[in-house]
Design an enzyme around this catalytic site. Sequence first.
Site, short mmCIF file in Angstrom:
data_model
loop_
_atom_site.label_atom_id
_atom_site.label_comp_id
_atom_site.label_asym_id
_atom_site.label_seq_id
_atom_site.Cartn_x
_atom_site.Cartn_y
_atom_site.Cartn_z
N GLY A 11 0.78 -1.22 -0.06
CA GLY A 11 -0.17 -0.04 -0.09
C GLY A 11 0.89 1.36 -0.04
O GLY A 11 0.43 2.26 0.60
N GLY A 15 -0.13 7.97 0.70
CA GLY A 15 -0.16 8.06 2.09
C GLY A 15 1.05 7.48 2.99
O GLY A 15 2.05 7.78 2.53
N LYS A 18 3.76 5.43 1.18
CA LYS A 18 4.64 6.28 0.22
C LYS A 18 5.63 7.17 1.20
O LYS A 18 6.86 7.07 0.94
CB LYS A 18 3.72 7.29 -0.55
CG LYS A 18 4.50 7.87 -1.56
CD LYS A 18 3.70 9.00 -2.22
CE LYS A 18 4.53 9.92 -3.19
NZ LYS A 18 4.02 10.89 -4.04
N ASP A 35 1.34 -1.89 -4.90
CA ASP A 35 -0.11 -1.24 -4.26
C ASP A 35 -0.84 -1.98 -5.20
O ASP A 35 -0.95 -2.59 -6.32
CB ASP A 35 -0.11 0.34 -4.66
CG ASP A 35 -1.10 1.09 -3.66
OD1 ASP A 35 -0.91 1.54 -2.82
OD2 ASP A 35 -2.45 0.74 -4.04
N CYS A 62 0.56 -5.43 -6.16
CA CYS A 62 0.12 -6.58 -5.48
C CYS A 62 -1.47 -6.19 -4.52
O CYS A 62 -1.19 -5.31 -4.02
CB CYS A 62 0.93 -6.90 -4.42
SG CYS A 62 0.51 -8.15 -3.28
N TYR A 150 -13.96 -1.84 11.23
CA TYR A 150 -12.27 -1.64 11.27
C TYR A 150 -11.72 -1.56 12.54
O TYR A 150 -10.37 -2.30 12.56
CB TYR A 150 -12.27 0.14 10.94
CG TYR A 150 -10.83 0.75 10.89
CD1 TYR A 150 -10.19 0.77 9.57
CD2 TYR A 150 -10.56 1.61 11.99
CE1 TYR A 150 -8.99 1.26 9.45
CE2 TYR A 150 -9.18 2.00 11.93
CZ TYR A 150 -8.63 1.97 10.57
OH TYR A 150 -7.26 2.51 10.37
N ASP A 186 -2.31 12.60 8.62
CA ASP A 186 -2.84 13.36 7.55
C ASP A 186 -3.07 12.80 6.40
O ASP A 186 -2.12 13.04 5.43
CB ASP A 186 -2.09 14.61 7.65
CG ASP A 186 -0.49 14.41 7.58
OD1 ASP A 186 -0.04 13.22 7.60
OD2 ASP A 186 0.26 15.23 7.04
N THR A 187 -3.72 11.76 6.04
CA THR A 187 -3.80 11.06 4.74
C THR A 187 -5.57 11.34 4.38
O THR A 187 -6.23 11.67 5.09
CB THR A 187 -3.56 9.89 4.75
OG1 THR A 187 -4.50 8.88 5.39
CG2 THR A 187 -2.33 9.36 5.35
N1 LIG Z 1 -4.56 7.70 8.35
C1 LIG Z 1 -4.71 7.33 9.42
O1 LIG Z 1 -5.47 8.30 10.26
C2 LIG Z 1 -4.57 6.08 10.01
C3 LIG Z 1 -4.23 5.03 8.89
N2 LIG Z 1 -3.77 3.66 9.69
C4 LIG Z 1 -3.38 2.54 8.77
O2 LIG Z 1 -2.21 3.11 7.94
C5 LIG Z 1 -2.62 2.46 6.74
C6 LIG Z 1 -2.12 3.13 5.68
O3 LIG Z 1 -3.38 3.91 5.59
P1 LIG Z 1 -3.22 5.69 4.74
O4 LIG Z 1 -2.01 5.76 4.39
O5 LIG Z 1 -3.72 6.70 5.98
O6 LIG Z 1 -4.35 5.53 3.77
P2 LIG Z 1 -4.38 5.48 2.04
O7 LIG Z 1 -5.71 5.41 1.85
O8 LIG Z 1 -3.68 6.87 1.88
O9 LIG Z 1 -3.29 4.60 1.92
C7 LIG Z 1 -3.43 3.14 1.92
C8 LIG Z 1 -2.98 2.69 0.59
O10 LIG Z 1 -3.29 1.03 0.64
C9 LIG Z 1 -3.47 0.61 -0.78
N3 LIG Z 1 -4.54 -0.54 -0.65
C10 LIG Z 1 -5.81 -0.71 -0.30
N4 LIG Z 1 -6.33 -2.07 -0.39
C11 LIG Z 1 -5.03 -2.62 -0.87
C12 LIG Z 1 -5.20 -3.96 -0.86
N5 LIG Z 1 -6.03 -4.89 -1.03
N6 LIG Z 1 -3.98 -4.43 -1.41
C13 LIG Z 1 -2.88 -3.64 -1.68
N7 LIG Z 1 -2.93 -2.38 -1.17
C14 LIG Z 1 -4.15 -1.89 -0.95
C15 LIG Z 1 -4.32 1.73 -1.42
O11 LIG Z 1 -4.37 1.81 -2.46
C16 LIG Z 1 -3.43 3.09 -0.83
O12 LIG Z 1 -2.38 3.24 -1.77
C17 LIG Z 1 -3.70 1.62 6.62
O13 LIG Z 1 -3.55 0.36 6.95
C18 LIG Z 1 -4.52 2.35 7.83
O14 LIG Z 1 -5.81 1.53 8.29
C19 LIG Z 1 -3.86 3.60 10.85
C20 LIG Z 1 -4.07 4.65 11.87
C21 LIG Z 1 -4.39 5.94 11.65
C1 LIG Z 2 -12.47 4.19 11.08
C2 LIG Z 2 -11.57 4.60 10.29
C3 LIG Z 2 -10.46 5.36 10.97
C4 LIG Z 2 -9.28 5.46 10.20
C5 LIG Z 2 -8.03 6.24 10.82
C6 LIG Z 2 -7.46 5.64 12.19
O1 LIG Z 2 -7.25 4.40 12.29
C7 LIG Z 2 -7.66 6.57 13.29
C8 LIG Z 2 -7.88 5.80 14.65
C9 LIG Z 2 -7.53 6.73 15.87
C10 LIG Z 2 -7.79 6.83 16.66
C11 LIG Z 2 -9.32 6.45 17.45
C12 LIG Z 2 -9.70 6.88 18.45
C13 LIG Z 2 -10.67 6.60 19.17
C14 LIG Z 2 -10.94 7.24 20.45
C15 LIG Z 2 -12.59 7.16 21.17
O2 LIG Z 2 -12.85 5.91 21.44
C16 LIG Z 2 -12.25 7.91 22.28
O3 LIG Z 2 -11.59 6.94 23.13
C17 LIG Z 2 -11.75 9.18 22.35
C18 LIG Z 2 -12.38 10.29 23.21
C19 LIG Z 2 -11.98 11.55 23.10
C20 LIG Z 2 -12.70 12.56 23.93
O4 LIG Z 2 -13.74 12.36 24.37
O5 LIG Z 2 -11.81 13.13 25.01
#
Ligand SMILES: NC(=O)C1=CN([C@@H]2O[C@H](COP(=O)(O)OP(=O)(O)OC[C@H]3O[C@@H](n4cnc5c(N)ncnc54)[C@H](O)[C@@H]3O)[C@@H](O)[C@H]2O)C=CC1
Ligand SMILES: CCCCCC(=O)CC\C=C/C=C/C=C/[C@@H](O)[C@@H](O)CCCC(=O)O
Length: 254
Positions: A11, A15, A18, A35, A62, A150, A186-187
């Site tokens: 992936g 994001g 990369k 990706d 992939c 999720y 920040d994605t």
């Molecule tokens: N952005 C956020 O706030 C957070 C993201 N994550 C995790 O970080 C990872 C990357 O996410 P981001 O960069 O934010 O998202 P993004 O959407 O910018 O990047 C994800 C990449 O994974 C690729 N992808 C999706 N399905 C796929 C598959 N079946 N096979 C191969 N590649 C695939 C997409 O084409 C994309 O390029 C994810 O696992 C996400 O759940 C975790 C915590 C916070």
């Molecule tokens: C569902 C897609 C999310 C994709 C991005 C992430 O994976 C980010 C997840 C990051 C953090 C999630 C936190 C959730 C927290 C809440 O359950 C709670 O505990 C936060 C309470 C904040 C407050 O009220 O002070």
Amino acid sequence: MLTGKVAVITGSGQGIGKTCAETFLNNGAKVCLSDVVVDRLQATYEEFKLQYGAENVHQIPCDVTDKTQVEDLFKGTVDTFGAIDIVFNNAGVGIHEDWESVIQINQIGVIRCTYLALEYMKKSSKGPGGIIINMASFAGLCSSPLDPIYASSKFGVVGFTLSHALHADVVDSGVRMVALCPTFVDTTMIDDDNMKYFIEKIGVIKKEKLAEVVLEMVKDETNNGKCMVVTAQFHYYKDDFPKVEDVFLSTKQS
Ligand SMILES: NC(=O)C1=CN([C@@H]2O[C@H](COP(=O)(O)OP(=O)(O)OC[C@H]3O[C@@H](n4cnc5c(N)ncnc54)[C@H](O)[C@@H]3O)[C@@H](O)[C@H]2O)C=CC1
Ligand SMILES: CCCCCC(=O)CC\C=C/C=C/C=C/[C@@H](O)[C@@H](O)CCCC(=O)O
């Protein structure tokens, strides 16, 4: 520096994947980008090839839900660069109407990639050892109303990684298994009105800052079985998970 090391990042067309690829390249590693979205992958490959040289970057499309494609990813990387030292199982999707595909990509994809990567990395198969970092989320550690599927997929990644790290196949393999749990990054994945309330309370991590933490994890040779939490303000290895020893039966009566 990561000079002489080879990394595979799933992936990584955009994001977090990369940005981590760029950090690894800046630190001397060779990187195989990958990706499921082929034009996005191609664009990132062309950009990095110009910047870092064709000898340091490779691309293999992939889909992590497809066993044959995952096998081709790791075999193709070894054929190109000679070995694999670092795997970042980063590919994932956020909120999605097809909930079963979220589990397939975020959880089963990580497990599949881990098993297949280990075959090329473990010392008993003449691999170099190294590290497999599995992308979870802070949503894989707490109860969260954002999206139960999720969250479930990410709890699964944490549980698999911390347990597999202790498994006989891993402990003497020379390969470390580590889970990564960031809050919001920040994605485009967080462009969702339902997340605004939480983002205002929690803040957002810059991709570049997260990539520095990933680099720190790669360099730390003592982190097998650990779980890195990253927030907008700080990062730490979470060490307060219950351990099975906590509930060993005692000869003492309570
Ligand atoms: N952005 C956020 O706030 C957070 C993201 N994550 C995790 O970080 C990872 C990357 O996410 P981001 O960069 O934010 O998202 P993004 O959407 O910018 O990047 C994800 C990449 O994974 C690729 N992808 C999706 N399905 C796929 C598959 N079946 N096979 C191969 N590649 C695939 C997409 O084409 C994309 O390029 C994810 O696992 C996400 O759940 C975790 C915590 C916070
Ligand atoms: C569902 C897609 C999310 C994709 C991005 C992430 O994976 C980010 C997840 C990051 C953090 C999630 C936190 C959730 C927290 C809440 O359950 C709670 O505990 C936060 C309470 C904040 C407050 O009220 O002070």
